[in-house]
Scaffold this motif. Structure first.
Motif, mmCIF file in Angstrom:
data_model
loop_
_atom_site.group_PDB
_atom_site.id
_atom_site.type_symbol
_atom_site.label_atom_id
_atom_site.label_comp_id
_atom_site.label_asym_id
_atom_site.label_seq_id
_atom_site.Cartn_x
_atom_site.Cartn_y
_atom_site.Cartn_z
ATOM 1 N N MET A 4 0.811 -1.010 0.010
ATOM 2 C CA MET A 4 0.190 -0.001 0.216
ATOM 3 C C MET A 4 0.782 1.285 0.158
ATOM 4 O O MET A 4 0.595 1.727 -0.820
ATOM 5 C CB MET A 4 -0.729 0.120 1.408
ATOM 6 C CG MET A 4 -2.036 1.557 1.477
ATOM 7 S SD MET A 4 -2.906 1.521 2.583
ATOM 8 C CE MET A 4 -1.908 1.415 4.242
ATOM 9 N N GLU A 5 1.574 1.154 1.057
ATOM 10 C CA GLU A 5 2.921 2.073 0.663
ATOM 11 C C GLU A 5 3.333 2.710 -0.737
ATOM 12 O O GLU A 5 3.386 3.947 -0.868
ATOM 13 C CB GLU A 5 4.172 2.393 1.861
ATOM 14 C CG GLU A 5 3.379 2.158 3.434
ATOM 15 C CD GLU A 5 2.530 0.734 3.159
ATOM 16 O OE1 GLU A 5 3.097 -0.188 2.943
ATOM 17 O OE2 GLU A 5 1.919 1.243 4.474
ATOM 18 N N GLN A 8 0.874 4.326 -2.531
ATOM 19 C CA GLN A 8 0.858 5.120 -1.991
ATOM 20 C C GLN A 8 1.553 6.738 -2.893
ATOM 21 O O GLN A 8 1.326 7.754 -3.065
ATOM 22 C CB GLN A 8 0.269 5.570 -0.891
ATOM 23 C CG GLN A 8 -1.043 5.290 -0.012
ATOM 24 C CD GLN A 8 -0.481 5.175 1.272
ATOM 25 O OE1 GLN A 8 -0.020 4.868 2.247
ATOM 26 N NE2 GLN A 8 -2.001 5.431 2.539
ATOM 27 N N GLU A 27 -6.252 10.015 -0.076
ATOM 28 C CA GLU A 27 -6.035 9.288 0.568
ATOM 29 C C GLU A 27 -5.575 7.717 1.259
ATOM 30 O O GLU A 27 -5.914 6.719 0.948
ATOM 31 C CB GLU A 27 -4.102 9.937 1.400
ATOM 32 C CG GLU A 27 -3.696 10.944 1.029
ATOM 33 C CD GLU A 27 -2.631 11.498 1.959
ATOM 34 O OE1 GLU A 27 -1.142 12.188 1.821
ATOM 35 O OE2 GLU A 27 -2.980 11.834 3.487
ATOM 36 N N LYS A 28 -7.080 8.340 1.784
ATOM 37 C CA LYS A 28 -7.701 7.340 2.660
ATOM 38 C C LYS A 28 -8.826 6.572 1.402
ATOM 39 O O LYS A 28 -8.882 4.982 1.913
ATOM 40 C CB LYS A 28 -8.221 7.847 3.710
ATOM 41 C CG LYS A 28 -10.024 7.349 3.868
ATOM 42 C CD LYS A 28 -8.767 5.887 4.865
ATOM 43 C CE LYS A 28 -8.270 6.667 6.096
ATOM 44 N NZ LYS A 28 -8.034 5.368 7.222
ATOM 45 N N GLU A 31 -6.074 4.221 0.403
ATOM 46 C CA GLU A 31 -5.871 3.028 1.288
ATOM 47 C C GLU A 31 -7.034 2.639 1.262
ATOM 48 O O GLU A 31 -6.921 0.607 1.236
ATOM 49 C CB GLU A 31 -6.036 3.993 2.318
ATOM 50 C CG GLU A 31 -5.955 2.580 4.050
ATOM 51 C CD GLU A 31 -5.943 2.652 5.223
ATOM 52 O OE1 GLU A 31 -5.595 2.589 5.818
ATOM 53 O OE2 GLU A 31 -4.939 4.406 5.091
ATOM 54 N N TYR A 34 -7.305 -0.494 -2.179
ATOM 55 C CA TYR A 34 -6.500 -1.013 -2.058
ATOM 56 C C TYR A 34 -5.906 -2.551 -1.281
ATOM 57 O O TYR A 34 -6.094 -3.884 -1.876
ATOM 58 C CB TYR A 34 -4.990 -0.501 -1.446
ATOM 59 C CG TYR A 34 -3.772 -1.674 -1.398
ATOM 60 C CD1 TYR A 34 -3.011 -1.322 -2.334
ATOM 61 C CD2 TYR A 34 -3.630 -2.268 -0.162
ATOM 62 C CE1 TYR A 34 -1.970 -2.481 -1.843
ATOM 63 C CE2 TYR A 34 -2.462 -3.309 -0.555
ATOM 64 C CZ TYR A 34 -1.743 -2.819 -1.003
ATOM 65 O OH TYR A 34 -0.481 -4.404 -1.425
#
Length: 256
Positions: A4-5, A8, A27-28, A31, A34
């Motif tokens: 996930m990083e 992002q 950003e959420k 996340e 994903y």
């Protein structure tokens, strides 16, 4: 398989310039998508007026490319940091797709539909719902504010921003940890400071009384019908009126 990083990180540059709260929501979204097995990247974020005008010119005035927007500079929510466009990221980790029927996670629901579903849970508006000029990759959070109001300097209230921040926390199964609560509180404080700063700047910019050095210029401008009132203008406004007066623009018969 990307983490996930890593997913992002691919959107970091496109999140620069967005309103801090809207940035957190986007950003959420990355996340949450994903977690559903859908990878997305942000392809467009904040745009300047000049960048918007350049995009608007595509497909017009002899340009053979297809039109991609109906909004000139100042008429798109991208110009105010409250809109972003997304695309699907394929499993090679490099290729992006706008295929609304693709189903990489094999759950019988198109990946695009899953993104839109998560976006709406977070309170985002989707351009695919628009009746005319549907903009399938477009997401925004404008709090009922029009582009005309944004241009005039209107901003979301602190209560609206706090509600947007709180909305996605209600979607989580687990309550916030002490660290998350502290981070959330810090973010609220940052937003409040920015709101206070904006208010201060707006108040400072307005002058309730016409400066003595601009009085005659304003009188002359009102005499020829250019102004109906000279109150509550900014320093730059009074300076402009004075320069135009000195140039003879407000002489009788001098205004077209």
């Amino acid at each position: 398989m990307l983490t996930m990083e890593q997913i992002q990180k691919k959107s970091l540059n496109r999140l620069v310039g967005l309103n801090p709260v809207f940035k957190i929501v986007m950003e959420k979204l990355i996340e949450r998508c994903y977690a559903r097995g859908v990878w997305i990247v942000i392809t467009q974020g904040f745009r300047t007026y000049a960048e918007q005008d350049e995009l608007y010119a595509q497909g017009r005035n002899g340009d053979k490319r297809p039109k991609v927007t109906k909004a000139r500079g100042g008429y798109s929510n991208h110009n105010f940091g409250f809109a972003a466009d997304f695309a699907l990221l394929l499993r090679d980790g490099r290729t992006v797709s706008w295929d609304t029927l693709k189903d990489d996670d094999k759950d019988s629901l198109p990946d695009w539909s899953e993104v839109v579903e998560e976006a709406k849970k977070l309170g985002l508006e989707w351009g695919g719902d628009w009746r005319s000029f549907k903009d399938m990759p477009h997401l925004q959070m404008v709090f009922g504010i029009t582009t005309a109001q944004f241009r005039a300097g209107k901003h979301p209230t602190q209560a609206q921003l706090n509600a947007a921040l709180a909305k996605f926390n209600k979607l989580e199964d687990e309550p916030m940890t002490a660290e998350e609560k502290a981070a959330f509180k810090a973010l609220q404080n940052t937003v409040q400071k920015q709101a206070d700063r904006i208010k201060t700047l707006e108040t400072t910019a307005k002058q309730p009384k016409v400066p003595a050095w601009a009085e005659q210029a304003c009188i002359n401008a009102k005499a020829v019908g250019v102004l109906d009132t000279a109150n509550d203008g900014s320093y730059d406004f009074y300076r402009m009126v004075t320069l135009l007066d000195r140039a003879g623009v407000f002489k009788r018969g001098g205004v077209a």
